[in-house]
Design a protein around this motif. Structure first.
Motif, PDB file in Angstrom:
ATOM      1  N   MET A   1      -1.242   0.099 -11.943  1.00 51.35           N
ATOM      2  CA  MET A   1      -0.130  -0.847 -12.145  1.00 51.35           C
ATOM      3  C   MET A   1      -0.695  -2.044 -12.898  1.00 51.35           C
ATOM      4  O   MET A   1      -1.543  -2.774 -12.369  1.00 51.35           O
ATOM      5  CB  MET A   1       0.424  -1.293 -10.790  1.00 51.35           C
TER       6      MET A   1
ATOM      7  N   GLN B   1      10.284  -1.393  -0.921  1.00 53.49           N
ATOM      8  CA  GLN B   1      10.435   0.040  -1.215  1.00 53.49           C
ATOM      9  C   GLN B   1       9.864   0.847  -0.046  1.00 53.49           C
ATOM     10  O   GLN B   1       8.967   0.358   0.666  1.00 53.49           O
ATOM     11  CB  GLN B   1       9.655   0.374  -2.498  1.00 53.49           C
TER      12      GLN B   1
ATOM     13  N   THR C   1       2.946  -5.182  -4.998  1.00 53.88           N
ATOM     14  CA  THR C   1       2.860  -3.855  -4.371  1.00 53.88           C
ATOM     15  C   THR C   1       2.215  -3.961  -2.992  1.00 53.88           C
ATOM     16  O   THR C   1       1.216  -4.655  -2.812  1.00 53.88           O
ATOM     17  CB  THR C   1       2.024  -2.921  -5.270  1.00 53.88           C
TER      18      THR C   1
ATOM     19  N   ARG D   1      14.029  -0.360 -14.363  1.00 52.91           N
ATOM     20  CA  ARG D   1      12.977   0.618 -14.628  1.00 52.91           C
ATOM     21  C   ARG D   1      13.215   1.280 -15.968  1.00 52.91           C
ATOM     22  O   ARG D   1      14.353   1.557 -16.316  1.00 52.91           O
ATOM     23  CB  ARG D   1      12.985   1.745 -13.590  1.00 52.91           C
TER      24      ARG D   1
ATOM     25  N   HIS E   1       1.840   3.308  -0.197  1.00 53.49           N
ATOM     26  CA  HIS E   1       2.163   2.078  -0.938  1.00 53.49           C
ATOM     27  C   HIS E   1       3.659   2.030  -1.237  1.00 53.49           C
ATOM     28  O   HIS E   1       4.366   3.030  -1.082  1.00 53.49           O
ATOM     29  CB  HIS E   1       1.384   2.057  -2.264  1.00 53.49           C
TER      30      HIS E   1
ATOM     31  N   HIS F   1       5.186   5.334   0.486  1.00 49.71           N
ATOM     32  CA  HIS F   1       5.052   6.742   0.087  1.00 49.71           C
ATOM     33  C   HIS F   1       3.679   6.970  -0.527  1.00 49.71           C
ATOM     34  O   HIS F   1       2.930   6.018  -0.767  1.00 49.71           O
ATOM     35  CB  HIS F   1       6.153   7.089  -0.927  1.00 49.71           C
TER      36      HIS F   1
ATOM     37  N   ARG G   1       9.213  -9.857 -11.052  1.00 51.90           N
ATOM     38  CA  ARG G   1       7.832  -9.340 -11.085  1.00 51.90           C
ATOM     39  C   ARG G   1       7.792  -8.145 -12.029  1.00 51.90           C
ATOM     40  O   ARG G   1       8.510  -7.183 -11.839  1.00 51.90           O
ATOM     41  CB  ARG G   1       7.433  -8.909  -9.669  1.00 51.90           C
TER      42      ARG G   1
HETATM   43  O1  LIG Z   1       6.627  -1.350  -7.995  1.00 53.91           O
HETATM   44  C1  LIG Z   1       5.686  -1.161  -7.216  1.00 53.91           C
HETATM   45  O2  LIG Z   1       4.982  -2.071  -6.776  1.00 53.91           O
HETATM   46  C2  LIG Z   1       5.359   0.239  -6.764  1.00 53.91           C
HETATM   47  C3  LIG Z   1       6.272   1.270  -7.363  1.00 53.91           C
HETATM   48  C4  LIG Z   1       5.954   2.636  -6.892  1.00 53.91           C
HETATM   49  O3  LIG Z   1       5.144   2.862  -6.069  1.00 53.91           O
HETATM   50  C5  LIG Z   1       6.652   3.796  -7.475  1.00 53.91           C
HETATM   51  O4  LIG Z   1       7.646   3.623  -8.183  1.00 53.91           O
HETATM   52  O5  LIG Z   1       6.224   4.941  -7.200  1.00 53.91           O
END
Ligand SMILES: O=C(O)CCC(=O)C(=O)O
Ligand SMILES: [Fe+2]
Length: 267
Positions: free
Chosen positions: A144, A120, A157, A67, A196, A123, A207
């Motif tokens: 995105m 993930q 996602t 990131r 999501h 949220h 990705r």
């Molecule tokens: O990477 C993704 O597909 C979603 C990331 C996300 O929702 C976030 O970092 O808040």
């Protein structure tokens, strides 16, 4: 419920209606290969400095994920995406009714989800504002940009369409969690109230997406743009981008009487 898919050539009104009903929307054919390559090249030195995180099952971000924020400072092409006309039209519709002083860039993050990365935690982007009961008023619009293909197996996602209208007691059933598959060059929009999270990557490739989110002008930004884009750099940006990242006053909030900061004008 489904994740609706439209084309960039479809009318903005159709895009807004779908996003309003489903809380999410994929728009295809939005950015060219040339633009995607520029984003990657401009961000490459910074992405290389972001070691893929090791997995901690309790952590918000899954392991083997890279990131990097501060995209407006790091990548001119990402800055252009931040003020994309379609995104601005969508933000005008969803955010201006709750903030006549405008909206701002809330988060700018490039995220690469690598092989073996787990799902993930689901949220809502609006969760840092618990003052408001669910379903909250529109506070945030998220996007995105797909730099590579997003597939179910490489961590596309995951979204729960319709969850932007749910109260706090409604939890998603497994079959309500859908994967936002989209070819490179697409953009996925979702509302701040839509559940999501990144999917698991069970493939062998990475990705790559660019997240740009927007919030009401009177909220605190999630990413600190004043640290990430120092005022010396801001003076070199187009005025609309400088204002979008927060270098302006919103209805009196955020003023500066230092004459150096000539650009901090309230409209
Ligand atoms: O990477 C993704 O597909 C979603 C990331 C996300 O929702 C976030 O970092 O808040
Ligand atoms: Fe998120």
């Amino acid at each position: 419920m489904e994740i609706p898919i439209l084309d960039v050539t479809d009318k903005i009104q159709d895009k807004i209606e779908h996003l309003s009903e489903f809380g999410c929307l994929v728009v295809k054919n939005t950015i060219s290969e040339d633009t995607r390559e520029k984003v990657k090249t401009e961000l490459e030195p910074a992405m290389e400095m972001s070691p893929a995180e090791v997995d901690d099952p309790e952590a918000f971000y899954p392991g083997n994920t890279k990131r990097m924020g501060a995209l407006v400072a790091l990548s001119e092409t990402s800055g252009k995406l931040a003020i994309d006309k379609m995104s601005m039209d969508i933000c005008d519709h969803f955010l201006l009714p709750n903030s006549d002083c405008g909206y701002q860039l809330h988060v700018s993050v490039a995220v690469e989800v690598g092989p073996g990365s787990r799902k993930q935690i689901l949220h809502r982007e609006e969760d840092p504002f618990p003052f408001f009961d669910l379903p909250r008023p529109n506070l945030i619009v998220a996007s995105m940009w797909a730099i590579t293909d997003f597939r179910a197996d490489n961590g596309a996602t995951l979204l729960v369409p319709g969850s932007h209208t749910w109260g706090k007691d409604r939890k998603p059933k497994d079959e309500e969690i859908l994967s936002a598959e989209m070819p490179a060059g697409s953009v996925l929009y979702w509302l701040g109230g839509t559940l999501h999270g990144a999917g698991a990557n069970v493939s062998n490739d990475w990705r790559y997406g660019v997240i740009l989110t927007y919030s009401l002008g009177w909220l605190r930004q999630e990413e600190n743009q004043y640290l990430d884009v120092p005022s010396e750099d801001v003076k070199k940006l187009p005025k609309d981008l400088a204002e979008l990242i927060g270098y302006r006053a919103y209805g009196g909030l955020g003023f500066s009487i230092n004459p150096e900061h000539f650009f901090l004008q309230d409209d």
